[in-house]
Design a protein around this motif. Structure first.
Motif, short mmCIF file in Angstrom:
data_model
loop_
_atom_site.label_atom_id
_atom_site.label_comp_id
_atom_site.label_asym_id
_atom_site.label_seq_id
_atom_site.Cartn_x
_atom_site.Cartn_y
_atom_site.Cartn_z
N SER A 80 61.20 -40.98 4.59
CA SER A 80 60.07 -40.06 4.70
C SER A 80 58.79 -40.90 4.67
O SER A 80 58.82 -42.09 4.33
CB SER A 80 60.07 -39.08 3.53
OG SER A 80 59.79 -39.78 2.32
N PHE A 81 57.66 -40.27 5.01
CA PHE A 81 56.39 -40.99 4.91
C PHE A 81 56.17 -41.47 3.49
O PHE A 81 55.79 -42.62 3.26
CB PHE A 81 55.22 -40.10 5.36
CG PHE A 81 54.97 -40.14 6.83
CD1 PHE A 81 54.19 -41.14 7.39
CD2 PHE A 81 55.53 -39.19 7.67
CE1 PHE A 81 53.95 -41.19 8.76
CE2 PHE A 81 55.32 -39.24 9.04
CZ PHE A 81 54.52 -40.23 9.58
N ALA A 82 56.43 -40.60 2.51
CA ALA A 82 56.22 -40.99 1.10
C ALA A 82 57.09 -42.17 0.72
O ALA A 82 56.63 -43.11 0.06
CB ALA A 82 56.49 -39.79 0.19
N TYR A 85 55.59 -45.37 2.33
CA TYR A 85 54.38 -45.85 1.64
C TYR A 85 54.76 -46.61 0.38
O TYR A 85 54.26 -47.71 0.12
CB TYR A 85 53.48 -44.67 1.25
CG TYR A 85 52.51 -44.23 2.32
CD1 TYR A 85 51.20 -44.67 2.30
CD2 TYR A 85 52.89 -43.36 3.32
CE1 TYR A 85 50.29 -44.25 3.27
CE2 TYR A 85 52.00 -42.94 4.29
CZ TYR A 85 50.70 -43.39 4.26
OH TYR A 85 49.81 -42.98 5.21
N GLU A 86 55.64 -46.02 -0.41
CA GLU A 86 56.04 -46.66 -1.66
C GLU A 86 56.73 -47.99 -1.39
O GLU A 86 56.48 -48.98 -2.08
CB GLU A 86 56.95 -45.71 -2.44
CG GLU A 86 57.26 -46.19 -3.83
CD GLU A 86 57.92 -45.14 -4.69
OE1 GLU A 86 58.04 -45.39 -5.90
OE2 GLU A 86 58.33 -44.07 -4.17
N TYR A 105 52.71 -46.68 -8.16
CA TYR A 105 52.51 -45.87 -6.97
C TYR A 105 52.30 -44.42 -7.40
O TYR A 105 53.00 -43.93 -8.30
CB TYR A 105 53.75 -46.01 -6.09
CG TYR A 105 53.81 -45.07 -4.92
CD1 TYR A 105 53.09 -45.32 -3.77
CD2 TYR A 105 54.61 -43.93 -4.96
CE1 TYR A 105 53.15 -44.45 -2.69
CE2 TYR A 105 54.68 -43.07 -3.88
CZ TYR A 105 53.95 -43.33 -2.76
OH TYR A 105 54.00 -42.48 -1.69
N GLY A 107 51.37 -40.39 -5.76
CA GLY A 107 51.08 -39.52 -4.63
C GLY A 107 51.53 -40.13 -3.33
O GLY A 107 52.35 -41.04 -3.31
N LEU A 108 50.96 -39.66 -2.28
CA LEU A 108 51.40 -40.19 -0.99
C LEU A 108 50.93 -41.61 -0.77
O LEU A 108 51.67 -42.43 -0.23
CB LEU A 108 50.89 -39.30 0.16
CG LEU A 108 51.26 -39.80 1.55
CD1 LEU A 108 52.77 -39.80 1.75
CD2 LEU A 108 50.59 -38.97 2.61
N ASN A 109 49.71 -41.95 -1.20
CA ASN A 109 49.19 -43.24 -0.75
C ASN A 109 48.31 -43.99 -1.74
O ASN A 109 47.54 -44.85 -1.34
CB ASN A 109 48.41 -43.04 0.55
CG ASN A 109 47.22 -42.12 0.38
OD1 ASN A 109 47.10 -41.41 -0.60
ND2 ASN A 109 46.34 -42.14 1.35
#
Length: 184
Positions: A80-82, A85-86, A105, A107-109
């Motif tokens: 996933s995007f999340a 990012y992590e 880390y 949230g999303l970003n």
């Protein structure tokens, strides 16, 4: 990003810096909603838009540690995007931890610490590749940040704080290392 996507360039990590004071806006942000334009001009702060999403940040020369990662899109296939990012920022969180800063880390970003937000990341996925870039706050002019950026009440209230200046906890406040030593 295009060259990595076409296979003409290997995956790349690039560290870079800002030469001029700038507000960096995410792809979808409104200048009017995010920046006090007149105050920015009066203080010699430019306004720049990046090709990725994410939030507005004030970048000062030698005040940030910025990096970009370029990889083929199959590198994040199934994530996933999340999750991506992590994964992309996990190495820098580990490195900051080795320097004695409790970072994680969120949230999303966001990369945050005991003293506040350290950095933010953004991504673009196009041309068969992923561009992931992150800006870590090394030093900060909190007064200028508070004047130039318009930070909505909702964003502050969900963080439990009253001003944008209190939301950021740059590395320089947390460790006694020069910027170049942190980068190395």
């Amino acid at each position: 990003t295009e060259r990595v996507g076409r296979g003409e360039r290997k995956p790349t990590l690039r560290l870079w810096t800002f030469t001029d004071a700038s507000v960096i806006l995410g792809r979808f942000q409104s200048v009017q909603n995010e920046v006090n334009v007149d105050i920015a001009r009066e203080n010699g702060v430019g306004i720049v838009r990046r090709i990725t999403g994410g939030g507005a940040m004030l970048a000062l020369p030698d005040g940030a540690i910025s990096y970009s990662i370029y990889v083929p899109d199959d590198f994040v296939r199934g994530m996933s995007f999340a999750e991506s990012y992590e994964m992309f920022d996990s190495w820098v969180i580990g490195a900051i931890g080795e320097l004695g800063v409790n970072a994680w880390y969120q949230g999303l970003n966001d990369i945050t610490s005991d003293l506040g937000k350290l950095g933010g990341a953004a991504q673009a996925r196009k041309h068969g590749a992923v561009l992931h870039h992150t800006m870590i706050a090394y030093g900060m002019n909190s007064a200028l940040l508070g004047q130039v950026l318009r930070v909505g009440k909702e964003k502050l209230s969900d963080k439990g704080i009253r001003s944008a200046e209190k939301r950021v906890g740059p590395l320089q406040q947390q460790i006694q290392l020069d910027r170049e030593d942190v980068i190395n």
